[in-house]
Design an enzyme around this catalytic site. Structure first.
Site, mmCIF file in Angstrom:
data_model
loop_
_atom_site.group_PDB
_atom_site.id
_atom_site.type_symbol
_atom_site.label_atom_id
_atom_site.label_comp_id
_atom_site.label_asym_id
_atom_site.label_seq_id
_atom_site.Cartn_x
_atom_site.Cartn_y
_atom_site.Cartn_z
ATOM 1 N N GLN A 46 55.657 60.748 108.260
ATOM 2 C CA GLN A 46 56.121 60.273 109.563
ATOM 3 C C GLN A 46 57.630 60.058 109.548
ATOM 4 O OE1 GLN A 46 53.786 57.160 111.404
ATOM 5 N NE2 GLN A 46 55.586 56.320 112.421
ATOM 6 N N HIS A 83 47.538 56.474 110.885
ATOM 7 C CA HIS A 83 47.302 57.504 109.872
ATOM 8 C C HIS A 83 45.850 57.439 109.406
ATOM 9 C CE1 HIS A 83 51.593 58.599 109.009
ATOM 10 N NE2 HIS A 83 51.728 57.538 109.767
ATOM 11 N N CYS A 107 44.600 58.880 106.928
ATOM 12 C CA CYS A 107 44.523 58.733 105.467
ATOM 13 C C CYS A 107 44.517 57.260 105.074
ATOM 14 C CB CYS A 107 45.668 59.481 104.778
ATOM 15 S SG CYS A 107 47.314 58.945 105.260
ATOM 16 N N HIS A 128 50.212 64.489 102.315
ATOM 17 C CA HIS A 128 49.577 64.066 101.068
ATOM 18 C C HIS A 128 48.069 64.270 101.060
ATOM 19 C CE1 HIS A 128 53.290 61.429 101.284
ATOM 20 N NE2 HIS A 128 53.525 62.332 100.356
ATOM 21 N N HIS A 129 47.425 64.191 102.240
ATOM 22 C CA HIS A 129 45.964 64.298 102.314
ATOM 23 C C HIS A 129 45.483 65.349 103.314
ATOM 24 C CE1 HIS A 129 46.876 60.132 101.013
ATOM 25 N NE2 HIS A 129 45.976 60.431 100.099
#
Length: 189
Positions: free
Chosen positions: A119, A147, A149, A80-81
């Site tokens: 994950q 994470h 992010c 996502h990032h």
């Protein structure tokens, strides 16, 4: 296994330069002049890894107790990032007809970690691979990771760890085997 991605190094470097420039960074500054090349190589390294042969051996002795490899280091990228998540994997299995060469656990984690993903998906992919390759009586994978992010942006919760698991066979269905596996993987990171 799977073929690695086709990587266009020049295009990746040019894209990194365009992104950094769009962020307002001056790539003529001495410290940033070679950053697009370094950045693209780092991302290529984080998204590609070597294939390997899954070395298995006959289980001639009929070993049927839990085999557990703990604290296998891992690093992957949040899809996502495109920020890293870093942690450890704990992998266990109850052997069937074949046993796995122990170094292959770490190679399997590295192979599957080298792509942007969640994950949860990484945990499932490692478990699926082991289940398909060995056909053991049970498979368990637990991954604990931090994470970036979540720690560097958004919630800004440094030290928060995410734990995911995937269980097959007796490690999922037999309460005693499940409890043994999960007890051995708790609090090891």
């Amino acid at each position: 296994m799977h073929a690695g991605p086709q990587v266009d190094h020049l295009a990746a470097e040019q894209a990194a330069a365009a992104l950094l420039t769009a962020l307002g960074l001056d790539l003529t500054e001495e410290g940033l002049a070679d950053t697009p090349r370094r950045m693209s190589r780092a991302l290529i390294d984080l998204t590609s890894g070597p294939d390997f042969d899954l070395t298995t051996f006959p289980n001639d002795e009929g070993y049927d107790e839990l085999v557990l490899v703990q604290d296998i280091p891992l690093q992957s990228l949040c899809e996502h990032h495109i920020l890293p998540f870093v942690g450890v994997a704990h992998i266990g299995y109850l052997p069937g007809d074949r046993i796995l060469g122990l170094s292959k656990f770490a190679r399997m984690v590295e192979l599957h970690a080298r792509r942007p993903q969640t994950q949860e998906r990484l945990t499932q992919r490692v478990a699926d691979h082991l289940q398909t390759a060995l056909r053991p009586d049970g498979v368990g994978v637990v991954i604990e990771a931090e994470h970036l992010c979540m720690t560097l942006r958004g919630a800004r919760a440094p030290g928060a760890r995410t734990t995911t698991s995937a269980l097959f066979g007796r490690l999922r269905d037999d309460p005693r085997s499940r409890a043994e596996f999960l007890a051995l993987t708790r609090g090891t990171a």
